[in-house]
Each structure stands twice: as structure tokens, then as C-alpha cells.
Design an enzyme around this catalytic site. Structure first.
Site, PDB file in Angstrom:
ATOM      1  N   GLU A 111      58.041   3.922  -6.609  1.00  0.00           N
ATOM      2  CA  GLU A 111      56.663   3.948  -7.235  1.00  0.00           C
ATOM      3  C   GLU A 111      56.105   5.269  -7.550  1.00  0.00           C
ATOM      4  O   GLU A 111      55.232   5.447  -8.531  1.00  0.00           O
ATOM      5  CB  GLU A 111      55.514   3.459  -6.410  1.00  0.00           C
ATOM      6  CG  GLU A 111      55.202   1.931  -6.503  1.00  0.00           C
ATOM      7  CD  GLU A 111      56.491   1.267  -5.856  1.00  0.00           C
ATOM      8  OE1 GLU A 111      56.847   1.529  -4.966  1.00  0.00           O
ATOM      9  OE2 GLU A 111      56.916   0.190  -6.767  1.00  0.00           O
ATOM     10  N   ASN A 170      62.620  -1.342  -7.470  1.00  0.00           N
ATOM     11  CA  ASN A 170      62.363  -1.461  -8.939  1.00  0.00           C
ATOM     12  C   ASN A 170      63.005  -0.288  -9.659  1.00  0.00           C
ATOM     13  O   ASN A 170      62.995   0.860  -8.993  1.00  0.00           O
ATOM     14  CB  ASN A 170      61.017  -1.590  -8.946  1.00  0.00           C
ATOM     15  CG  ASN A 170      60.329  -0.496  -8.392  1.00  0.00           C
ATOM     16  OD1 ASN A 170      59.937  -0.193  -7.154  1.00  0.00           O
ATOM     17  ND2 ASN A 170      59.830   0.094  -9.250  1.00  0.00           N
ATOM     18  N   ASP A 211      58.121  -5.612 -10.473  1.00  0.00           N
ATOM     19  CA  ASP A 211      58.401  -4.893  -9.123  1.00  0.00           C
ATOM     20  C   ASP A 211      58.875  -5.880  -8.295  1.00  0.00           C
ATOM     21  O   ASP A 211      58.462  -5.791  -7.209  1.00  0.00           O
ATOM     22  CB  ASP A 211      56.956  -4.166  -8.935  1.00  0.00           C
ATOM     23  CG  ASP A 211      57.176  -3.612  -7.528  1.00  0.00           C
ATOM     24  OD1 ASP A 211      58.372  -2.854  -7.491  1.00  0.00           O
ATOM     25  OD2 ASP A 211      56.473  -3.349  -6.535  1.00  0.00           O
TER      26      ASP A 211
HETATM   27 CA    CA Z   1      58.654  -1.267  -5.698  1.00  0.00          CA
END
Ligand code: CA
Length: 600
Positions: free
Chosen positions: A203, A285, A327
Site C-alpha cells: 500500500e 497487489n 486490491d
Molecule cells: Ca494489498
């Protein structure tokens, strides 16, 4: 005469040994060997020395004394509190070896306990800097054990190895710079004397990487980045860096410079199958979440990677969500298992993965070829199905959050794109909580969740150490009466054989046994035992706080033990939107519980 001299020599040697042992103050404790690591979950049931009850991660124990007939007599033996004001999420799987339990706790702590009594032998609290940036609570998922060391990772992205008998630090190595958003929460895995780790921070636009270190010294042996375009390295005995190949082709699946901050964090444990000599690890992700900024597949994000432990090279990859816009990550464990192909009648060396995107994937683990894929959740809006010929999802384009820069999008100065509702939510059909596989039933036991989200995209630019999403979201339940569901999944037929619904989202892992039981915990605080064949609940115990960690089992002196860590927290209360409101009555905690059968 010769005989006597020999005996005299022997007795002198024995006395010298006794003296030196006395000088050390204790008899030398047992060390964990590679054979011990590989015997976990199959050969030696008196120990749990791997994350997953075996490096394949099946979380199956052949122990059968606790079974559908006897489980009603399961009672607590002891419980140990992690104490302090530091509670929050407890996701640790304990390690058990040579009469001791090693269990990690929130805020990068580790405890050594007497396995029989729960008495504390030592503890280590890692000193954490103020600026750590864990995305999803201050959790830790467990330690590795090798030789005389227990090894665990910290929220400031370090690896610490401690003498398992004294708790003294033997070596400490930095994985990466926490100020750039790196952290570490997974349990390391030991493969061929190496400690294998990934990293966290997807993130924050970090670069995912898998590292192999000499478990005894902490020195790097190889590193393999998980974003296409980055260089991997090997290290010689003097620590000199030698290139061992670029990860794919720069800019092949990433536009411009985006690969430099591409995410793909492998933030859960690696697993290893000695039969095919491959390490399996999932990647998170691609960064940022806003997929319009990075056209292409964005390799090797949201994938399972097979890595040669001897070279650090990627042997095959399978991307479960190409061009991830939700995500979904792809970090979920890839669990080796064998099955008979119904068409050819031949045995297949396979692996199963219940992906965050809601689909269950079965791959040939020797080459990564897709054998089967089917949903294990009721709603999977983002894709209708996985095409078994191409191995790619059949997307529903209207469920990808729209481009905030497109005509008719982008409201106001922030250019917020229009939201879409899609399921599963980004917390996934299944998240970090590991499933189990029983070779007895042939089923996977998958802790799954039914939820969706409003998700939209917005502009974002990379800034070191800052959140790098370009998206906003609100998670919503899909049903009034449940979110969680423990599901028995047949990987060959693709059928859900049974399910046990749960009001709160399931966030703990699963254990299955030769006694034909499935153990799992709930956020409501119960550790439960379920009949592995039909899903019938046979036993439950209230642990005093929510369970978000996987149970284990072992045998000692002819008795079977079960243990689980309790302590509510993790990603759900932090990120869960409307779901977080539904579970905000759950209390925090921090303890480990041990059970065995009551002798009448
Ligand atoms: Ca993630």
C-alpha cells in the site's frame, strides 16, 4: 591391560564431558535439523517446527486421539497472557519443539514457554521506532526455528534470530527500510538451511522481494524481486553481490517508471515442496491500486511464484488477477497436494490456492499449468469465470472502478471517479488466514467471507513512505445473518461439500487431523471442532477474545495437544467499513490456549 587402559581412557573422557556440561550449567538442548523441518506434519508428531505443519502448508496432522468420539472431553491445560497494554491483533501460529513453545505476539514480541505448564521461560520485546507503517495492525504471524535459533520478523522490517534456550539475540538483519513503507509480519520458512522471507508494504509503493539467508548467520544467499524489471542477486561467501538475472523484461507489462514502485509484496509465508524442489510464494497487489495508471498485466503482482531455492530464479508464475484493480493481492498460500485426474486416471502433483479474488485455483505444481478454477464464494462480480484454456479471468469490465480521468468521470477538484459496487471486497473471499488440506478426505477447508465494496479511483502520485492507492472504498456485508463461512472444498469436482456460516468475518486459520476433525477459531472467541466429513460442529470453547490465528496440534507422552492464540484485531476493524461497525463489540486480548483430553 589393553582393555583396562581403554576403559580408563573412556572414563576420563566421560568425566571431562560431565565436567564441561556442568560448567555450561545444563545438558545441551536439542537442535532443529533439516530432517526435523521435513518431518513436520508427517513423520514426527511430537513437534510443530514449520509454519503450516509441514513446509507444504497442508496444516494436516495425522494425530487421531482427539476425534469425533473423544473431542467432547477436550479441556484447557493452561493459558498464557501476552500481558502489558499491548493487545491488538494476535495472528501467530506457535512453534513446539523439545518441550518448549515459541509464540510471537503483537508489537513484535516473542515468548518461550514450558510446553507442559505454560510457565514463561523468556521473552523478547523488539524495540520499535515511532514511524513504523504496518498497513493492517501490529500483528505477527509466527517464528521459524532452526539449529538453536528461533527467527522472527518485526514491524520495522528486521529479522531477529534468538538463542532458543536463552532468548539472547544471536543475529539481527534489516530486510528493508521501514521509512519507505516496508514492514514484516509473516512467519519465515526454513528451506535447505535458508530462512526464506518476503516483505510487506504494497500500500506504500514498495518493491516486493523474496530473500534467502543462511539461517545460522543471517547472511544473504539470494534475493529475487517480484516486480518485473528489477534485478535479482546472489551473494558469495564474502557477501559479494553477483547478478542472478533480471525479473522478466523491463516495461513489458508496466508503463514508464511505474515498475520502480510496483508493489507485489509477498507478505505471507513461503512454502516448499521437496518433491519438486520449489518454493511457492504469493505476491500482493500492483501499486498503486488505481489500475488506469498502469495498463498491462503488471507482472509478477497478484501471482503465485515458484522459485528454485538453489538459484533464486523464478521457475514459473501464475497470475490469478492480471491487472488487478481491486486490491485482490495474490498472496494466499499455494498448498501442495496430489490427486488422481478423473479423465486420465494419472496422479497429478498439484497445488491449491483459495485466492482473495474469490476463485479457487488448482495448478500443476511442476509447471504452473492451470488444471481447474472455480469460485468458492457466492459472488465474484469482477469476473464471470476463469477460462481454463487461456488461464485468464473473463472480466466484467463494468465492475472495474472507472477511470477518474475519462469523459463524464472525475467530480470536483479531487477528480474522484464514480464508485462501483463489486464483490468480493478487497479484504477478499479469503485473506491471510491459512486453509487446511486433508489427504484423508481430499478436501480443502477454506475460511471464506462474503462481502462487497463500493470502490472508486482517484489520482495519486508516489511519495516515499506515503500511502499509494489512488482509490477509495467502503466495505459492506452481503447478508444479514453471516459474513464468514468455513467451506469444505473438493478441488477436483470444484464443489463446496459443506459450509458452516459465521456471523463475523472469519480471520483465523484452519487445522485438520487424522482424527477427521477440522479446528478453527471465530472472532466471537470460540475455538471450534468440526467433523471433517460432514461439517457437524462437535465442540467449542470460549477463549475470551477473538481468534484470528491458526490452531496447531502435537503429541507428548501419548497425549494429543491442541493450541491456538486468541486476540481480536487485524485488518477487519481497521479497514472493514460497514463491517467494522458490525464487529465493534468484540474485545481485544492476547493469550495462547492449550488443550488436551480430560482423563476421567
Ligand atoms: Ca494489498
Amino acid at each position: 591391560m589393553e582393555q583396562i587402559r581403554k576403559r580408563a581412557g573412556w572414563s576420563v573422557a566421560v568425566s571431562a564431558l560431565a565436567l564441561s556440561l556442568a560448567a555450561m550449567g545444563s545438558v545441551q538442548a536439542k537442535e532443529v535439523t533439516d530432517a526435523d523441518i521435513l518431518a513436520d506434519g508427517t513423520g514426527n508428531s511430537s513437534q510443530v517446527v514449520t509454519h503450516g505443519l509441514g513446509t507444504k502448508g497442508q496444516r494436516f496432522s495425522p494425530l487421531a486421539k482427539v476425534n469425533p468420539q473423544t473431542v467432547k472431553n477436550l479441556v484447557p491445560v493452561w493459558s498464557f497472557s501476552f500481558g502489558g497494554e499491548k493487545q491488538r491483533g494476535q495472528q501467530s501460529q506457535p512453534i513446539v519443539f523439545d518441550g518448549k513453545m515459541y509464540v510471537t505476539a503483537s508489537y513484535s514480541r516473542i515468548f518461550a514457554l514450558d510446553m507442559k505448564t505454560g510457565e514463561k521461560l523468556w521473552k523478547y520485546e523488539h524495540r520499535l521506532p515511532d514511524g513504523i507503517m504496518p498497513c493492517c495492525d501490529v500483528i505477527n504471524r509466527g517464528a521459524a526455528i532452526y539449529g538453536n535459533l528461533v527467527i522472527f520478523g518485526t514491524l520495522d522490517a528486521q529479522l531477529v534470530a534468538l538463542d532458543k534456550d536463552t532468548g539472547k539475540v544471536v543475529w539481527k538483519e534489516k530486510i528493508e527500510d521501514y521509512k519507505a513503507g516496508y514492514s514484516f509480519t509473516a512467519a519465515p520458512q526454513i528451506v535447505k538451511g535458508m530462512v526464506i522471507t518476503g516483505n510487506s508494504g504494497g500500500e506504500f509503493g514498495i518493491v516486493g522481494r523474496v530473500d534467502a539467508r543462511d539461517a545460522k548467520t543471517g547472511k544473504l544467499i539470494w534475493t529475487r524481486p517480484t516486480v518485473e524489471g528489477h534485478m535479482g542477486f546472489k551473494y558469495d561467501k564474502e557477501g559479494k553481490q553477483v547478478e542472478n538475472g533480471i525479473s522478466g523484461t523491463t516495461n513489458a507489462t508496466w508503463p514508464g517508471d511505474l515498475w520502480k514502485t510496483g508493489g507485489a509484496a509477498p507478505w505471507l509465508s513461503a512454502y516448499y515442496d521437496p518433491d519438486v524442489n520449489l518454493i511457492f510464494i504469493g505476491t500482493g497487489n500492483p501499486s498503486p491500486w488505481n489500475s488506469w495508471l498502469r495498463p498491462g498485466d503488471n507482472l509478477y503482482s497478484s501471482s503465485t511464484l515458484a522459485i528454485d531455492p538453489d538459484t533464486g530464479k523464478i521457475v514459473w508464475h501464475y497470475q490469478t488477477t492480471p491487472h488487478d484493480g481491486w486490491d485482490f493481492d495474490g498472496v494466499n498460500e499455494f498448498v501442495s497436494f496430489d490427486y488422481k485426474d478423473p479423465k486420465s486416471g494419472k496422479m497429478v502433483k498439484a497445488g491449491g490456492k483459495a485466492d482473495r479474488n474469490g476463485f479457487f485455483f488448482v495448478l500443476d505444481r511442476t509447471n504452473g499449468k492451470l488444471k481447474n478454477a472455480f469460485p468458492f464464494v457466492n459472488r465474484h462480480d469482477w469476473a464471470d469465470r476463469i477460462d481454463l484454456e487461456t488461464g485468464r479471468p473473463v472480466y466484467n469490465d463494468d465492475k472495474r472502478p472507472p477511470n477518474p480521468f475519462a469523459e463524464g468521470q472525475g467530480e470536483g477538484e479531487a477528480k474522484k471517479g464514480k464508485p462501483v459496487f463489486a464483490a468480493p471486497s478487497f479484504l477478499g473471499g479469503k485473506n491471510q488466514m491459512p486453509m487446511a488440506y486433508s489427504p484423508k478426505t481430499g478436501y480443502f477447508y477454506v475460511p471464506s467471507n462474503e462481502w462487497g465494496m463500493d470502490i472508486w479511483n482517484e489520482p495519486v502520485s508516489y511519495k516515499r513512505g506515503a500511502a499509494y492507492l489512488g482509490a477509495g472504498f467502503t466495505i459492506k456485508p452481503l447478508n444479514e445473518d453471516y459474513i464468514g463461512s468455513l467451506r469444505a472444498v473438493d478441488p477436483v469436482s470444484g464443489k463446496i461439500v459443506w459450509e458452516v456460516k459465521n456471523n463475523a468475518p472469519l480471520w483465523g486459520g484452519v487445522l485438520t487431523t487424522g482424527g477427521n476433525l477440522v479446528f478453527y477459531g471465530t472472532p466471537e472467541g470460540f475455538l471450534k471442532a468440526i467433523d471433517a466429513t460432514n461439517g457437524k460442529e462437535l465442540w467449542k470453547f470460549q477463549t475470551g477474545s477473538g481468534i484470528i490465528a491458526p490452531p496447531i496440534t502435537w503429541e507428548d507422552n501419548g497425549e494429543q495437544y491442541i493450541a491456538v492464540v486468541s486476540g481480536w484485531g487485524g485488518a477487519v476493524p481497521l479497514w472493514g467499513g460497514d463491517v467494522a461497525k458490525r464487529v465493534n463489540m468484540l474485545e481485544q486480548g492476547g493469550s495462547v490456549w492449550v488443550f488436551k483430553l480430560h482423563k476421567s
